[in-house]
Design a protein around this motif. Structure first.
Motif, mmCIF file in Angstrom:
data_model
loop_
_atom_site.group_PDB
_atom_site.id
_atom_site.type_symbol
_atom_site.label_atom_id
_atom_site.label_comp_id
_atom_site.label_asym_id
_atom_site.label_seq_id
_atom_site.Cartn_x
_atom_site.Cartn_y
_atom_site.Cartn_z
ATOM 1 N N SER A 44 -13.340 11.303 -8.927
ATOM 2 C CA SER A 44 -13.040 9.869 -9.095
ATOM 3 C C SER A 44 -11.923 9.386 -8.174
ATOM 4 O O SER A 44 -11.849 8.209 -7.862
ATOM 5 C CB SER A 44 -12.682 9.584 -10.553
ATOM 6 N N SER A 45 -11.050 10.276 -7.713
ATOM 7 C CA SER A 45 -9.972 9.866 -6.811
ATOM 8 C C SER A 45 -10.359 10.023 -5.342
ATOM 9 O O SER A 45 -9.567 9.726 -4.458
ATOM 10 C CB SER A 45 -8.701 10.664 -7.105
ATOM 11 N N GLU B 145 -11.948 5.328 9.895
ATOM 12 C CA GLU B 145 -10.991 4.229 9.739
ATOM 13 C C GLU B 145 -9.786 4.692 8.916
ATOM 14 O O GLU B 145 -8.657 4.320 9.193
ATOM 15 C CB GLU B 145 -11.653 3.043 9.039
ATOM 16 N N HIS B 146 -10.045 5.474 7.859
ATOM 17 C CA HIS B 146 -9.002 6.026 6.986
ATOM 18 C C HIS B 146 -9.362 7.479 6.697
ATOM 19 O O HIS B 146 -10.546 7.814 6.574
ATOM 20 C CB HIS B 146 -8.922 5.274 5.654
ATOM 21 N N SER B 147 -8.332 8.307 6.557
ATOM 22 C CA SER B 147 -8.590 9.704 6.220
ATOM 23 C C SER B 147 -7.442 10.239 5.370
ATOM 24 O O SER B 147 -6.332 9.695 5.383
ATOM 25 C CB SER B 147 -8.742 10.549 7.482
ATOM 26 N N HIS B 148 -7.746 11.296 4.646
ATOM 27 C CA HIS B 148 -6.714 11.983 3.861
ATOM 28 C C HIS B 148 -7.033 13.474 3.820
ATOM 29 O O HIS B 148 -8.104 13.872 3.372
ATOM 30 C CB HIS B 148 -6.637 11.432 2.436
ATOM 31 N N ARG C 148 -9.305 6.068 -2.487
ATOM 32 C CA ARG C 148 -9.280 6.246 -3.947
ATOM 33 C C ARG C 148 -10.454 5.547 -4.612
ATOM 34 O O ARG C 148 -10.943 5.986 -5.641
ATOM 35 C CB ARG C 148 -7.973 5.705 -4.520
ATOM 36 N N HIS C 149 -10.891 4.456 -4.050
ATOM 37 C CA HIS C 149 -11.980 3.677 -4.639
ATOM 38 C C HIS C 149 -13.179 3.735 -3.705
ATOM 39 O O HIS C 149 -13.033 3.716 -2.488
ATOM 40 C CB HIS C 149 -11.552 2.230 -4.874
ATOM 41 N N GLY C 150 -14.331 3.799 -4.279
ATOM 42 C CA GLY C 150 -15.551 3.874 -3.478
ATOM 43 C C GLY C 150 -15.743 2.619 -2.664
ATOM 44 O O GLY C 150 -15.963 1.545 -3.206
#
Length: 192
Positions: free
Chosen positions: A93-94, A153-156, A42-44
């Motif tokens: 932005s998200s 490391e993270h994905s969506h 959600r955040h850069g």
């Protein structure tokens, strides 16, 4: 004459409790709305390097943490990992890729272990956060293309967008009282 203090009514106490409960419920509800997307997405996080910049100078960006997203082009399973090939797109932005934005180069998202291609179909949008690995050259048609590689490391995986309904000319909404086809039509709606 002795004066004994009279007890004050305690009506403000329940109102205060209700306000605190309401505030807590709203904050938890708002946090729950965004809980499906990892905080890192959600955040850069990391640098604002693009896949094209990494293609031009791969050694200068090696080991940087990036947040990239795009449209899935293909899923390649290997004995120890899976690489998902993506066409990079601008993120909102998200952190969600805009599927209508122009492509910003291709990259590979490397996942440890097996990733089922049925869970990551082509044309869906995916956002990843990870560390840049050395680039890999693969053919796109007959052209040798240098792919930046992100160790995920993270994905969506973003949900499939719901298409806007299309109605025939003259129909403005699916309700029976609007448009020329409903039971409430009459001369006041215009010429038929």
């Amino acid at each position: 004459m002795s004066s004994t203090p009279t007890a004050k009514p305690r009506r403000a106490e329940p109102a205060r409790r209700f306000g605190a409960t309401l505030a807590l419920g709203l904050s938890l509800g708002l946090a729950g709305c965004a809980s499906g997307v990892p905080e890192a997405l959600r955040h850069g996080t990391g640098v604002s390097t693009t896949p094209v910049e990494v293609q031009r100078a791969p050694q200068a960006h090696l080991g940087e943490r990036v947040r990239w997203g795009g449209t899935i082009l293909a899923v390649h399973n290997h004995p120890r990992n899976t690489t998902i090939e993506l066409l990079a797109r601008a993120l909102d932005s998200s952190g969600e890729p805009d599927p209508e934005a122009p492509g910003e180069g291709r990259f590979l998202a490397e996942f440890p272990g097996f990733v089922d291609p049925a869970d990551y179909p082509e044309e869906r949008t995916l956002t990843v956060v990870g560390i840049l690995l050395p680039t890999r050259t693969r053919a796109v048609g007959d052209y040798p293309y240098r792919y930046p590689v992100v160790a995920v490391e993270h994905s969506h995986l973003w949900p499939e967008p719901v298409p806007a309904p299309r109605y025939p000319p003259g129909v403005y909404a699916p309700y029976p009282w609007y448009g020329p086809y409903g039971p409430w039509r009459g001369p006041w709606y215009g010429p038929w």
